[in-house]
Design a protein around this motif. Structure first.
Motif, PDB file in Angstrom:
ATOM      1  N   THR A 131      -6.486 -23.724 -60.415  1.00 16.69           N
ATOM      2  CA  THR A 131      -5.728 -22.839 -60.636  1.00 16.69           C
ATOM      3  C   THR A 131      -5.736 -21.423 -62.434  1.00 16.69           C
ATOM      4  OG1 THR A 131      -3.782 -23.476 -59.143  1.00 16.69           O
ATOM      5  CG2 THR A 131      -3.503 -21.494 -60.889  1.00 16.69           C
ATOM      6  N   TYR A 132      -6.779 -20.866 -62.060  1.00 12.68           N
ATOM      7  CA  TYR A 132      -6.152 -20.555 -63.753  1.00 12.68           C
ATOM      8  C   TYR A 132      -5.513 -19.262 -63.889  1.00 12.68           C
ATOM      9  CZ  TYR A 132     -11.231 -22.860 -63.040  1.00 12.68           C
ATOM     10  OH  TYR A 132     -11.570 -23.816 -63.002  1.00 12.68           O
ATOM     11  N   THR A 133      -5.062 -19.256 -65.377  1.00 15.45           N
ATOM     12  CA  THR A 133      -4.012 -18.137 -65.916  1.00 15.45           C
ATOM     13  C   THR A 133      -4.840 -17.376 -67.024  1.00 15.45           C
ATOM     14  OG1 THR A 133      -2.319 -19.761 -65.124  1.00 15.45           O
ATOM     15  CG2 THR A 133      -1.362 -17.909 -66.781  1.00 15.45           C
ATOM     16  N   ILE A 134      -4.759 -15.965 -66.685  1.00 13.43           N
ATOM     17  CA  ILE A 134      -5.361 -14.984 -67.835  1.00 13.43           C
ATOM     18  C   ILE A 134      -3.777 -14.666 -68.279  1.00 13.43           C
ATOM     19  CG2 ILE A 134      -6.041 -13.223 -66.540  1.00 13.43           C
ATOM     20  CD1 ILE A 134      -8.617 -12.793 -67.447  1.00 13.43           C
ATOM     21  N   SER A 135      -4.553 -13.907 -69.293  1.00 12.57           N
ATOM     22  CA  SER A 135      -3.566 -13.920 -70.238  1.00 12.57           C
ATOM     23  C   SER A 135      -3.703 -12.692 -71.282  1.00 12.57           C
ATOM     24  CB  SER A 135      -2.036 -14.465 -71.219  1.00 12.57           C
ATOM     25  OG  SER A 135      -2.363 -15.037 -71.742  1.00 12.57           O
ATOM     26  N   VAL A 136      -3.136 -11.916 -71.901  1.00 14.47           N
ATOM     27  CA  VAL A 136      -2.913 -11.266 -73.688  1.00 14.47           C
ATOM     28  C   VAL A 136      -2.333 -12.347 -74.257  1.00 14.47           C
ATOM     29  CG1 VAL A 136      -2.755  -9.083 -74.742  1.00 14.47           C
ATOM     30  CG2 VAL A 136      -3.438  -9.321 -72.241  1.00 14.47           C
ATOM     31  N   VAL A 156      -6.644 -18.578 -58.112  1.00 13.54           N
ATOM     32  CA  VAL A 156      -6.226 -19.929 -57.713  1.00 13.54           C
ATOM     33  C   VAL A 156      -8.255 -20.102 -56.432  1.00 13.54           C
ATOM     34  CG1 VAL A 156      -6.104 -21.681 -56.091  1.00 13.54           C
ATOM     35  CG2 VAL A 156      -4.904 -20.913 -56.675  1.00 13.54           C
ATOM     36  N   PHE A 157      -8.934 -21.113 -57.843  1.00 12.92           N
ATOM     37  CA  PHE A 157     -10.318 -20.737 -56.142  1.00 12.92           C
ATOM     38  C   PHE A 157     -10.199 -21.898 -56.342  1.00 12.92           C
ATOM     39  CE2 PHE A 157     -14.551 -22.073 -57.713  1.00 12.92           C
ATOM     40  CZ  PHE A 157     -15.675 -21.034 -57.314  1.00 12.92           C
ATOM     41  N   ASP A 158     -10.424 -21.374 -54.843  1.00 11.66           N
ATOM     42  CA  ASP A 158     -11.196 -22.824 -54.012  1.00 11.66           C
ATOM     43  C   ASP A 158     -12.319 -22.648 -53.185  1.00 11.66           C
ATOM     44  OD1 ASP A 158     -10.275 -25.054 -51.937  1.00 11.66           O
ATOM     45  OD2 ASP A 158      -8.882 -24.284 -51.086  1.00 11.66           O
TER      46      ASP A 158
END
Length: 206
Positions: A131-136, A156-158
């Protein structure tokens, strides 16, 4: 020193965001002989801005738009940052972490400005299922107001196939290994991850 050719005035804006125009009309300034300026001064206009920019994050893979928390097996996705106003924003101002909080900014590439200076895109190339979380992390508008929000987008890359097992077999006659005519059979399946409703095929022998 008696020189009266430079004047300063203090101005207090009346709201957080407004356009301000300063004028000196013809006849508003006079020298010691009583001569007044015959031409108005060139207008000075500026924008008073105390509002920090906001942002909307969106994702898309080869199948189209995604929502935060969605699953995808597409290794390459694009994230779009749409700010409320023009900002100074670079790829180093993007935060990307995995489920363990580890920095994954090395997965970012192809950073582009797509509309003036308020819309930006970046590609993400995933390697490991997680699970990846992107933000500023940082962005600043033209007045120097820094982005102060906490917007995030989870993906979620699965790529792993789910496994399924029959976890229980039951009938309304209490048997767990056979059924009689007219019995209602209840079969429970267990998977190692969330799946869509599976199709169950029942074959009889004899």
């Amino acid at each position: 020193d008696g020189v009266r050719t430079i004047w300063t005035y203090a101005f207090t804006p009346s709201s957080d965001d407004e356009s301000v125009t300063i004028d000196v009309d013809a006849g508003d300034a006079a020298d010691d002989a009583g001569n007044t300026n015959s031409v108005a001064a060139t207008q000075f206009t500026f924008t008073h801005d105390e509002t920090a920019p906001t942002v909307i994050l969106s994702y898309a893979d080869d199948n189209g738009a995604l929502s935060s928390g969605d699953y995808s097996s597409d290794p390459t996705m694009t994230c779009t940052f749409t700010f409320s106003e023009d900002v100074s924003f670079v790829i180093g101002g993007i935060g990307l972490v995995d489920s363990g909080g580890n920095d994954e900014s090395g997965l970012l590439s192809n950073f582009q400005t797509t509309n003036a200076d308020d819309t930006f895109t970046v590609d993400l190339t995933f390697v490991d299922d997680d699970t990846y979380t992107i933000s500023v992390a940082t962005a600043t508008d033209n007045a120097g107001n820094a982005y102060a929000g906490s917007d995030t987008f989870d993906m979620v890359f699965d790529t792993g196939a789910p496994s399924i097992t029959i976890s229980s077999f039951d009938t309304d006659n209490g048997a767990t290994d056979y059924a009689v005519d007219g019995s209602t059979i209840t079969i429970a399946f267990t998977t190692d991850e969330e799946v869509s409703t599976p199709t169950c095929n029942i074959q009889t022998n004899g």
